[in-house]
Design a protein around this motif. Structure first.
Motif, short mmCIF file in Angstrom:
data_model
loop_
_atom_site.label_atom_id
_atom_site.label_comp_id
_atom_site.label_asym_id
_atom_site.label_seq_id
_atom_site.Cartn_x
_atom_site.Cartn_y
_atom_site.Cartn_z
N LEU A 233 0.84 -1.20 0.00
CA LEU A 233 0.00 0.00 0.00
C LEU A 233 0.87 1.24 0.00
N VAL A 234 0.49 2.21 -0.81
CA VAL A 234 1.07 3.56 -0.70
C VAL A 234 0.00 4.44 -0.08
N GLN A 235 0.31 5.02 1.05
CA GLN A 235 -0.67 5.84 1.77
C GLN A 235 -0.18 7.28 1.84
N LYS A 236 -1.07 8.21 1.52
CA LYS A 236 -0.71 9.62 1.56
C LYS A 236 -1.54 10.33 2.63
N PHE A 237 -0.88 11.11 3.47
CA PHE A 237 -1.55 11.88 4.51
C PHE A 237 -1.30 13.36 4.27
N ILE B 237 -5.42 7.70 -0.38
CA ILE B 237 -5.25 9.11 -0.07
C ILE B 237 -6.07 9.43 1.18
N PHE B 238 -5.39 9.61 2.31
CA PHE B 238 -6.08 9.95 3.56
C PHE B 238 -6.16 11.47 3.67
N THR B 239 -7.35 11.96 3.95
CA THR B 239 -7.54 13.40 3.98
C THR B 239 -8.53 13.75 5.09
N ASP B 240 -9.05 14.99 5.08
CA ASP B 240 -9.97 15.39 6.14
C ASP B 240 -11.41 15.13 5.76
N VAL B 241 -11.65 14.50 4.62
CA VAL B 241 -13.01 14.07 4.25
C VAL B 241 -13.00 12.56 4.06
N VAL C 174 -10.66 17.60 -3.61
CA VAL C 174 -10.35 16.34 -2.92
C VAL C 174 -9.03 15.76 -3.41
N LEU C 175 -8.80 15.78 -4.73
CA LEU C 175 -7.57 15.25 -5.30
C LEU C 175 -6.99 16.22 -6.31
N GLN C 176 -5.67 16.21 -6.44
CA GLN C 176 -5.02 17.03 -7.44
C GLN C 176 -5.12 16.35 -8.80
N SER D 230 -8.68 10.46 7.47
CA SER D 230 -7.67 10.22 8.50
C SER D 230 -8.29 10.10 9.89
N PHE D 231 -9.52 10.61 10.03
CA PHE D 231 -10.07 10.79 11.37
C PHE D 231 -11.22 9.85 11.72
#
Length: 409
Positions: A4-8, A171-175, A210-212, A231-232
């Protein structure tokens, strides 16, 4: 076991407490037997702070030195996250973009990735380490530090996933996923379980934050399964994938909007072959991207009126370039407006359903919203309207196409 590649993102690593929470989450995946490569952004607010420092010294900081400065934000995060992982007994090693040879072109502040040498990462994974990589940055052939533009950590993550042939890029984000539109504008917006690369590409290019966009391009090109997660909170997020039969059921997948729009109109341009090139060539040469374009024959039959949109940040510079060019061409007048927004409907279902555009136009007309420009493609319809109508327009369209989440119970 999966790779897994995970982005925070910045909010996910915005404080020591949040970095601790990210480390705990990563350890869960490791404990389940997964190999994990982590890509992180700078802590929230840090990039803005660094830009502020540069601008305190120079109104126009040299792009090369800006890249050297801005790349330090992610360097702080990779070190702190690696410390937090090691504290939990989870072997981890941090790398800057240049250390893992993320090779880019030399376009400072908006570089593009040309290749990645994954050998060092693969060796660390074999040794049981979590590899923590600084997002948003790379190095050109001359050894200069480069950055990929705002939001470039998403691109770093997807490019690494492609290079390493990862099972999934998360892609871990705030949504907690991709929504039918921004829930801050429409509280009853619905989370999508899945969306196509094509739709996500349109959503990203049309203003969805949400994504670039380049990360979605990369994922589609190299068929990297892409998932947006929170992430939350726990949850399945949204899977971005290729189109399948079930997706034809949805007419519209989402409504994107972009507040960062401005338009420039050139009136009374001599109606001759090559007008568009003469006007827009110098704009492109100034490295300014043009979006929507409309050309109309003027009432006199000998001249044409030409309107196009640019990013609001490029507005003043574009206006200056166009005024100079229009003067040389003998145009009558140049006008501009930086108080406009773009609203867009996106959905693969448009291919097989007529009447979407008329419903959109009727809905906006019923709310007294005047359309300034229209642009269409196979799976999207975009309109430019006055900035003051953005939220009203989004809500009205969301209701008209029945995109709301189902009522509880």
């Amino acid at each position: 076991m999966a790779l897994l590649v995970q982005k925070f993102g910045g909010t996910s690593v915005g404080s020591p407490e949040r970095i601790e929470a990210v480390a705990a989450k990563i350890k869960q995946y490791r404990d389940n037997g997964d190999d994990v490569v982590v890509v992180v952004s700078a802590m929230s607010g840090e990039t803005d702070r660094l830009i502020g420092l540069a601008r305190a010294l120079s109104e126009a900081p040299p792009p090369r030195e800006m890249d050297v400065l801005l790349s330090t934000g992610e360097q702080v995060t990779i070190a702190l996250l690696s410390m937090a992982l090691q504290k939990r007994g989870c072997p981890a090693k941090s790398y800057t973009g240049s250390q893992v040879h993320i090779l880019t072109d030399n376009a400072h502040c908006k570089a593009r990735i040309q290749g990645i040498d994954g050998s060092r990462i693969q060796q660390d994974l074999k040794e049981g380490k979590v590899v923590v990589v600084a997002g948003f940055q790379g190095v050109d052939e001359q050894g200069n530090i480069t950055t990929l533009g705002r939001g470039g950590s998403d691109t770093t993550a997807v490019a690494l996933a492609a290079a390493l042939k990862a099972d999934e890029c998360q892609i871990f984000t705030d949504v907690d996923g991709v929504y039918t539109t921004d829930p801050r504008v429409v509280p009853h917006a619905r989370r999508l379980e899945r969306i196509t690369f094509e739709e996500m590409l349109e959503m990203a290019s049309l203003g969805s934050k949400v994504l670039q966009i380049r990360s979605v391009e990369f994922a589609g090109k190299y068929n990297v399964p892409l998932r947006v997660l929170s992430s939350f909170q726990e949850g399945p997020g949204t899977l971005i994938t290729y189109e399948d039969e079930t997706m034809e059921n949805a007419l519209i997948s989402g409504i994107a909007f972009n507040r960062d729009e401005a338009k420039i109109t050139v009136l009374g341009v001599p109606d001759q072959p090559g007008v568009a090139h003469k006007l827009l060539g110098p704009v492109a040469a100034a490295n300014i991207e043009v979006d929507m374009i409309v050309q109309n024959m003027a009432p006199d039959g000998a001249t044409t009126d030409f309107t196009f949109t640019v990013h609001r940040n490029d507005y003043e510079r574009a206006l200056e370039v166009v005024r100079r060019t229009a003067g040389e061409m003998g145009a009558r007048e140049v006008a501009g407006d930086d108080k406009i927004v773009k609203l867009s409907l996106v959905g693969v279902g448009m291919r097989s359903h007529a009447g979407i555009a008329s419903t959109m136009f009727e809905t906006l007309a019923n709310e007294g919203i005047n359309i300034r420009m229209i642009s269409t493609s196979e799976i999207k319809i975009s309109v430019v309207v006055d900035e003051k109508y953005l939220e009203l327009g989004v809500r009205a369209l969301h209701d008209a196409f029945q995109l709301e989440a189902p009522a509880a119970g």
